[in-house]
Design a protein around this motif. Structure first.
Motif, PDB file in Angstrom:
ATOM      1  N   PHE A  98       0.829  -1.202   0.000  1.00  0.00           N
ATOM      2  CA  PHE A  98       0.000   0.000   0.000  1.00  0.00           C
ATOM      3  C   PHE A  98       0.866   1.256   0.000  1.00  0.00           C
ATOM      4  O   PHE A  98       0.567   2.229  -0.684  1.00  0.00           O
ATOM      5  CB  PHE A  98      -0.923   0.019   1.215  1.00  0.00           C
ATOM      6  CG  PHE A  98      -1.932  -1.085   1.240  1.00  0.00           C
ATOM      7  CD1 PHE A  98      -2.862  -1.213   0.223  1.00  0.00           C
ATOM      8  CD2 PHE A  98      -1.951  -2.006   2.268  1.00  0.00           C
ATOM      9  CE1 PHE A  98      -3.793  -2.229   0.233  1.00  0.00           C
ATOM     10  CE2 PHE A  98      -2.873  -3.031   2.289  1.00  0.00           C
ATOM     11  CZ  PHE A  98      -3.800  -3.149   1.267  1.00  0.00           C
ATOM     12  N   ALA A  99       1.918   1.235   0.782  1.00  0.00           N
ATOM     13  CA  ALA A  99       2.802   2.396   0.884  1.00  0.00           C
ATOM     14  C   ALA A  99       4.088   1.965   1.565  1.00  0.00           C
ATOM     15  O   ALA A  99       4.170   0.880   2.136  1.00  0.00           O
ATOM     16  CB  ALA A  99       2.129   3.525   1.681  1.00  0.00           C
ATOM     17  N   ALA A 100       5.106   2.814   1.479  1.00  0.00           N
ATOM     18  CA  ALA A 100       6.386   2.526   2.116  1.00  0.00           C
ATOM     19  C   ALA A 100       7.071   3.824   2.472  1.00  0.00           C
ATOM     20  O   ALA A 100       6.781   4.875   1.893  1.00  0.00           O
ATOM     21  CB  ALA A 100       7.280   1.689   1.194  1.00  0.00           C
ATOM     22  N   GLU A 160      -3.450  10.124   4.738  1.00  0.00           N
ATOM     23  CA  GLU A 160      -3.561  11.159   3.709  1.00  0.00           C
ATOM     24  C   GLU A 160      -3.499  10.552   2.310  1.00  0.00           C
ATOM     25  O   GLU A 160      -4.280  10.919   1.424  1.00  0.00           O
ATOM     26  CB  GLU A 160      -2.425  12.172   3.884  1.00  0.00           C
ATOM     27  CG  GLU A 160      -2.435  13.308   2.893  1.00  0.00           C
ATOM     28  CD  GLU A 160      -1.268  14.254   3.120  1.00  0.00           C
ATOM     29  OE1 GLU A 160      -0.859  14.928   2.149  1.00  0.00           O
ATOM     30  OE2 GLU A 160      -0.759  14.310   4.256  1.00  0.00           O
ATOM     31  N   ALA A 161      -2.575   9.600   2.097  1.00  0.00           N
ATOM     32  CA  ALA A 161      -2.432   8.959   0.787  1.00  0.00           C
ATOM     33  C   ALA A 161      -3.667   8.157   0.411  1.00  0.00           C
ATOM     34  O   ALA A 161      -3.992   8.002  -0.767  1.00  0.00           O
ATOM     35  CB  ALA A 161      -1.203   8.059   0.780  1.00  0.00           C
ATOM     36  N   GLY A 194       0.924   6.847  -4.144  1.00  0.00           N
ATOM     37  CA  GLY A 194       1.338   7.075  -2.763  1.00  0.00           C
ATOM     38  C   GLY A 194       2.617   6.347  -2.389  1.00  0.00           C
ATOM     39  O   GLY A 194       3.437   6.870  -1.639  1.00  0.00           O
ATOM     40  N   ALA A 195       2.811   5.133  -2.933  1.00  0.00           N
ATOM     41  CA  ALA A 195       3.992   4.355  -2.574  1.00  0.00           C
ATOM     42  C   ALA A 195       5.264   5.105  -2.939  1.00  0.00           C
ATOM     43  O   ALA A 195       6.224   5.134  -2.178  1.00  0.00           O
ATOM     44  CB  ALA A 195       3.951   2.998  -3.281  1.00  0.00           C
ATOM     45  N   PHE A 196       5.286   5.722  -4.144  1.00  0.00           N
ATOM     46  CA  PHE A 196       6.486   6.447  -4.577  1.00  0.00           C
ATOM     47  C   PHE A 196       6.620   7.780  -3.860  1.00  0.00           C
ATOM     48  O   PHE A 196       7.703   8.156  -3.415  1.00  0.00           O
ATOM     49  CB  PHE A 196       6.434   6.671  -6.086  1.00  0.00           C
ATOM     50  CG  PHE A 196       7.617   7.436  -6.611  1.00  0.00           C
ATOM     51  CD1 PHE A 196       7.508   8.770  -6.941  1.00  0.00           C
ATOM     52  CD2 PHE A 196       8.849   6.827  -6.736  1.00  0.00           C
ATOM     53  CE1 PHE A 196       8.601   9.474  -7.419  1.00  0.00           C
ATOM     54  CE2 PHE A 196       9.936   7.517  -7.209  1.00  0.00           C
ATOM     55  CZ  PHE A 196       9.819   8.841  -7.554  1.00  0.00           C
ATOM     56  N   LEU A 197       5.510   8.510  -3.725  1.00  0.00           N
ATOM     57  CA  LEU A 197       5.571   9.814  -3.083  1.00  0.00           C
ATOM     58  C   LEU A 197       5.990   9.696  -1.627  1.00  0.00           C
ATOM     59  O   LEU A 197       6.647  10.582  -1.098  1.00  0.00           O
ATOM     60  CB  LEU A 197       4.204  10.515  -3.184  1.00  0.00           C
ATOM     61  CG  LEU A 197       3.781  10.916  -4.604  1.00  0.00           C
ATOM     62  CD1 LEU A 197       2.454  11.660  -4.554  1.00  0.00           C
ATOM     63  CD2 LEU A 197       4.842  11.780  -5.272  1.00  0.00           C
ATOM     64  N   TRP A 198       5.621   8.594  -1.008  1.00  0.00           N
ATOM     65  CA  TRP A 198       6.021   8.398   0.380  1.00  0.00           C
ATOM     66  C   TRP A 198       7.525   8.300   0.509  1.00  0.00           C
ATOM     67  O   TRP A 198       8.108   8.826   1.434  1.00  0.00           O
ATOM     68  CB  TRP A 198       5.362   7.114   0.888  1.00  0.00           C
ATOM     69  CG  TRP A 198       4.129   7.385   1.647  1.00  0.00           C
ATOM     70  CD1 TRP A 198       3.085   8.146   1.257  1.00  0.00           C
ATOM     71  CD2 TRP A 198       3.820   6.904   2.931  1.00  0.00           C
ATOM     72  NE1 TRP A 198       2.129   8.158   2.213  1.00  0.00           N
ATOM     73  CE2 TRP A 198       2.549   7.400   3.256  1.00  0.00           C
ATOM     74  CE3 TRP A 198       4.471   6.096   3.835  1.00  0.00           C
ATOM     75  CZ2 TRP A 198       1.935   7.110   4.462  1.00  0.00           C
ATOM     76  CZ3 TRP A 198       3.859   5.811   5.026  1.00  0.00           C
ATOM     77  CH2 TRP A 198       2.603   6.321   5.338  1.00  0.00           C
ATOM     78  N   ILE A 199       8.143   7.583  -0.419  1.00  0.00           N
ATOM     79  CA  ILE A 199       9.597   7.465  -0.399  1.00  0.00           C
ATOM     80  C   ILE A 199      10.230   8.841  -0.503  1.00  0.00           C
ATOM     81  O   ILE A 199      11.143   9.188   0.236  1.00  0.00           O
ATOM     82  CB  ILE A 199      10.072   6.571  -1.559  1.00  0.00           C
ATOM     83  CG1 ILE A 199       9.676   5.118  -1.296  1.00  0.00           C
ATOM     84  CG2 ILE A 199      11.571   6.673  -1.748  1.00  0.00           C
ATOM     85  CD1 ILE A 199      10.488   4.443  -0.206  1.00  0.00           C
ATOM     86  N   VAL A 200       9.736   9.661  -1.449  1.00  0.00           N
ATOM     87  CA  VAL A 200      10.289  11.000  -1.649  1.00  0.00           C
ATOM     88  C   VAL A 200      10.099  11.855  -0.411  1.00  0.00           C
ATOM     89  O   VAL A 200      11.025  12.497   0.085  1.00  0.00           O
ATOM     90  CB  VAL A 200       9.626  11.674  -2.869  1.00  0.00           C
ATOM     91  CG1 VAL A 200      10.130  13.096  -3.029  1.00  0.00           C
ATOM     92  CG2 VAL A 200       9.910  10.865  -4.132  1.00  0.00           C
ATOM     93  N   GLU A 201       8.883  11.871   0.125  1.00  0.00           N
ATOM     94  CA  GLU A 201       8.576  12.699   1.286  1.00  0.00           C
ATOM     95  C   GLU A 201       9.390  12.271   2.496  1.00  0.00           C
ATOM     96  O   GLU A 201       9.894  13.093   3.254  1.00  0.00           O
ATOM     97  CB  GLU A 201       7.079  12.604   1.605  1.00  0.00           C
ATOM     98  CG  GLU A 201       6.627  13.495   2.753  1.00  0.00           C
ATOM     99  CD  GLU A 201       6.735  14.980   2.416  1.00  0.00           C
ATOM    100  OE1 GLU A 201       6.832  15.786   3.358  1.00  0.00           O
ATOM    101  OE2 GLU A 201       6.734  15.312   1.224  1.00  0.00           O
TER     102      GLU A 201
END
Length: 359
Positions: free
Chosen positions: A19-21, A41-42, A339-346
């Protein structure tokens, strides 16, 4: 040398998905609270209904704060390891596993627990006392009726770690890691697309004597979920409807199993709403009907499975109502994918600000 936190689950094919990371520096309450807030939020504000963790206190506190309505379950494998380490008696561990995994009613669970504690003289054991106070987080008796997709431990998570290790190694820098992470995610998406195609266009070979019921289930369930239902059809021969009562449009059936004296299940059928419910709560817990309910179907000569036993998240159309999935089988769109990619960036930005300053 950073921690990678992966939020994983299963899709409608019972395949492991991410789902996210996030990448974090420290495992503390504030970090996990921030992670769960970003996860919420994601997902557009939709929190999970169930969560399984290894019992980490920082994660436990964060879940209570951010997901107060989520049902939190502790991994059975970690509990068994803790029981072995704290009590150091293999006979106790065996009895504890029976209490933890046994599908009893509350009174039977309490009787077995008290007997076990007295047998091993653990009345003053602090760990056992604390464990009992958290029984609604690990005992099947207290968790039954809450949807966990049949999971009791974090073995899926361990499997993801093993799979991901094929893509990354300790020598990778942050950029290489992110690229390999997305490569892994894309592979998982492709695997889901393949399963979508197989479920939608493949032909199912009937495997049980209940051809009509199995065929109606095959038209709705994905291939993998249907394979979980076939053994239930085959176990039907051990069950029979012993008695039935009617009160208006409500029917109550008593179902028994051969060789189990004194054990029975109550299946109710509301004719006005065309709803079935069983006292074992299999539909609510696993999302698939139990043999007791199907036994009543056969008794009533129902040839098409009622819509009330179909949990939408296990069906072929599970993604139709999700944003980004309407009218398409494309599993690479939608908020969770981005969300999975944006989480890594954030997370990397946050880590950089903490460790190295704004520059």
């Amino acid at each position: 040398m950073c921690l990678v936190v992966v939020f994983s689950g299963v899709n409608h094919h019972n395949q492991s998905i991410v789902f996210a990371a996030a990448i974090v520096v420290k495992e503390i309450n504030e970090t996990y609270a921030w992670l769960l807030e970003r996860f919420l939020e994601a997902m557009g504000g939709k929190s999970p209904i169930s969560v399984i963790t290894d019992g980490d206190n920082a994660m436990l506190n964060a879940i209570k704060k951010v997901f107060p309505k989520a049902r939190h379950r502790l991994c059975t494998l970690h509990l068994i390891r803790n029981a072995t380490a704290n009590v150091k008696n293999l006979q106790f561990v065996t009895k504890f596993k029976q209490c933890m995994l046994g599908d009893f009613d509350v009174s039977e669970f309490e009787r077995r627990w008290d007997k076990m504690v007295a047998e091993f003289g653990l009345e003053n054991n602090n760990w056992v006392f604390e464990l009992y106070s958290k029984r609604d987080m690990w005992a099947t008796t207290h968790i039954r009726g809450n949807f966990f997709a049949g999971f009791k431990r974090m073995s899926r998570c361990k499997g993801l770690h093993s799979e991901f290790s094929k893509y990354v190694n300790l020598k990778d820098n942050l950029l290489d890691f992110m690229q390999q992470f997305m490569r892994w995610i894309n592979y998982m998406r492709f695997r889901e697309v393949e399963a979508d195609f197989t479920s939608s266009f493949g032909d199912h070979v009937l495997q049980s004597p209940l051809h009509k019921l199995e065929e109606s289930a095959a038209n709705v369930y994905t291939r993998e979920i249907l394979s979980m239902l076939v053994p239930i059809f085959n176990r039907l021969c051990t069950c029979r409807v012993k008695a039935g009562k009617q009160s208006g449009s409500l029917f109550n059936f008593c179902v028994v199993r051969y060789g189990k004296k004194g054990v029975k299940w109550n299946v109710t059928f509301c004719q006005a709403k065309l709803e079935f419910k069983c006292s074992c709560l299999r539909v609510e817990s696993y999302g698939i009907p139990c043999e007791h309910m199907i036994c009543v179907f056969v008794s009533l000569e129902i040839v098409n499975m009622s819509g009330c036993v179909f949990m939408p998240r296990w069906t072929k159309s599970a993604k139709d109502s999700l944003p980004g999935f309407e009218g398409t089988n494309n599993s690479c769109s939608g908020p969770a994918s981005v969300g999975a990619f944006l989480w890594i960036v954030e997370s990397c930005k946050r880590m950089a600000n903490v460790e190295m300053g704004e520059n």
